[in-house]
Design an enzyme around this catalytic site. Sequence first.
Site, PDB file in Angstrom:
ATOM      1  N   GLU A 163      82.288  25.563  -6.156  1.00 47.78           N
ATOM      2  CA  GLU A 163      81.167  26.049  -5.355  1.00 47.78           C
ATOM      3  C   GLU A 163      81.292  25.535  -3.920  1.00 47.78           C
ATOM      4  O   GLU A 163      81.319  24.334  -3.684  1.00 47.78           O
ATOM      5  CB  GLU A 163      79.842  25.591  -5.966  1.00 47.78           C
ATOM      6  CG  GLU A 163      78.630  26.197  -5.270  1.00 47.78           C
ATOM      7  CD  GLU A 163      77.319  25.818  -5.939  1.00 47.78           C
ATOM      8  OE1 GLU A 163      76.418  26.671  -5.983  1.00 47.78           O
ATOM      9  OE2 GLU A 163      77.201  24.674  -6.418  1.00 47.78           O
ATOM     10  N   LYS A 184      59.285  15.896  -4.711  1.00 55.33           N
ATOM     11  CA  LYS A 184      60.144  15.316  -3.684  1.00 55.33           C
ATOM     12  C   LYS A 184      61.039  16.394  -3.097  1.00 55.33           C
ATOM     13  O   LYS A 184      62.012  16.824  -3.719  1.00 55.33           O
ATOM     14  CB  LYS A 184      61.026  14.195  -4.248  1.00 55.33           C
ATOM     15  CG  LYS A 184      61.681  13.368  -3.116  1.00 55.33           C
ATOM     16  CD  LYS A 184      62.905  12.625  -3.561  1.00 55.33           C
ATOM     17  CE  LYS A 184      64.159  13.458  -3.475  1.00 55.33           C
ATOM     18  NZ  LYS A 184      64.531  13.843  -2.069  1.00 55.33           N
ATOM     19  N   CYS A 218      72.540  29.089  -4.605  1.00 59.03           N
ATOM     20  CA  CYS A 218      73.217  28.788  -5.872  1.00 59.03           C
ATOM     21  C   CYS A 218      73.666  30.054  -6.577  1.00 59.03           C
ATOM     22  O   CYS A 218      74.649  30.051  -7.325  1.00 59.03           O
ATOM     23  CB  CYS A 218      72.310  27.951  -6.763  1.00 59.03           C
ATOM     24  SG  CYS A 218      70.703  28.698  -7.095  1.00 59.03           S
ATOM     25  N   GLU A 247      68.189  23.304 -12.782  1.00 64.08           N
ATOM     26  CA  GLU A 247      68.730  24.549 -12.232  1.00 64.08           C
ATOM     27  C   GLU A 247      69.800  24.140 -11.248  1.00 64.08           C
ATOM     28  O   GLU A 247      69.505  23.594 -10.194  1.00 64.08           O
ATOM     29  CB  GLU A 247      67.629  25.376 -11.557  1.00 64.08           C
ATOM     30  CG  GLU A 247      68.009  26.839 -11.381  1.00 64.08           C
ATOM     31  CD  GLU A 247      68.663  27.135 -10.052  1.00 64.08           C
ATOM     32  OE1 GLU A 247      69.917  27.195 -10.031  1.00 64.08           O
ATOM     33  OE2 GLU A 247      67.950  27.309  -9.062  1.00 64.08           O
TER      34      GLU A 247
END
Length: 488
Positions: free
Chosen positions: A384, A174, A283, A249
């Site tokens: 982040e 997906k 990331c 992850e």
Amino acid sequence: MKNYDMLINGKWSQSLSGQTRKISDPGNGEIIATVPEANEDDINLAVKAARNAFDNGPWRKTSAQDRGKFLFRIAENIRKVASELARLEVQNCGKPLAEAEFDVADAANCFEFYGGLATKIHGETMQVPANSMSFVLREPIGVCGQIIPWNYPLLMSAWKLAPALAAGNTCILKPSELTPLTALELGKIIVGAELPAGVVNIITGPGRGAGEELARNPQIDKIAFTGGTITGKSIMKSTSENIKKISLELGGKNPNIIFEDCDLEAAIDGALFGAFANQGEVCSAGSRILVQKSIHQKLVDGMLKKIPKIKLGHGLIAGVKMGPLISLQHREKVESYIAIGKKEGASLLCGGKRPKGLEFDKGNFVEPTIFDNVTSKMRIFREEIFGPVVTVTTFESEDEAVKLANDTEYGLAAGVWSQNITRAMRVINQLRAGITWVNTYHPTFNEMPWGGYKQSGIGRELGLYGIEAYLETKQVNINLDKAPIGWY
């Protein structure tokens, strides 16, 4: 505008509900495609197809050599349409063409790497304290649900599918609802490679709905997810209901440590590339620059001198080094952090606003932004942002640098700049991060493991570790004694 279908059981189809989603170019707002909007019923069809292909289809009986040949064929066919895939990636994601071209090449290399590893899966024999021939087999886990983010759709598709297929699993992939197009084009390549029906299924739809159903579905044996830490925690809760295998992850707030004995010009380039490659939507971005106080001003001045060379614009325009952010909503999130940084008292050295000009009006652009005098207590240091925003914080000693670097809930990546390799390795050994660099930032290799410590995830992708994540371990014991056990 192009209309896409989903891939379920070797066939292309719309969603059962008939609902679709429009996909836009983040650089100019133009609608470039429509894709199906999957719901629970579509997910169930894909899971049924993958389950049948694994349990009853020919895939379980396909030899490792033939699985490898399928992957080699996929790699070859990616390269045949590399130019078209790269341009589509730019239009869907916003990244500069040069970066997209690298991603496409790396995706082909990934399939090729795991094509070679398909025949290298091996067990082991063991000496045990009995008259027994005892050994270990490695077997595929089964049906794998794979959920990927919007920043590297083709490359993340390769990272997920290649090792899973090499190991003998079947997959439901997906992609993000924002960037599904190159994943669907990859589906066409997979169909053209003549994989058996149901081995790879590609469904499109939102995380809330399609992604949640994948995580909950009891017929799925493993979930592999790349994305935000908050979503990762939610997936962990869903998979715990039936104890699925899981790989995560997740996010990062990564330090890039620059010592006074570095090659300053190289460090300046590395700091900018670490922060602003792919618009900072990475990331592993080096979004926290930690610099020794003695060279702080030289580093900052050098960065500011090079900022004008970072050309903004649509990724298909020649010379563009930074494209738009993925969506209006994400740009607003990034801008909210810029406002937070100002409020917290950090010094805004450059950027912090939308570029002016007709070519930017319809795109989701934000200028490359540098904050100086950032302390470890500030939110822009700790949270982040996932955009073209980097913070600069000074340190005096090596111990202080390590303490600042590790002062985060994340542990994905980190960089160290020093011409003293002894110092560099001394620091690397103390950093709580899964991916580290010395005198460079961002290179990624299919041969090496990718993943993080702490809240940056569980498990590793790529390299030998990547295929391990899709294998079960079975012990086998063959009794060599002729006499009965005599227990009763």
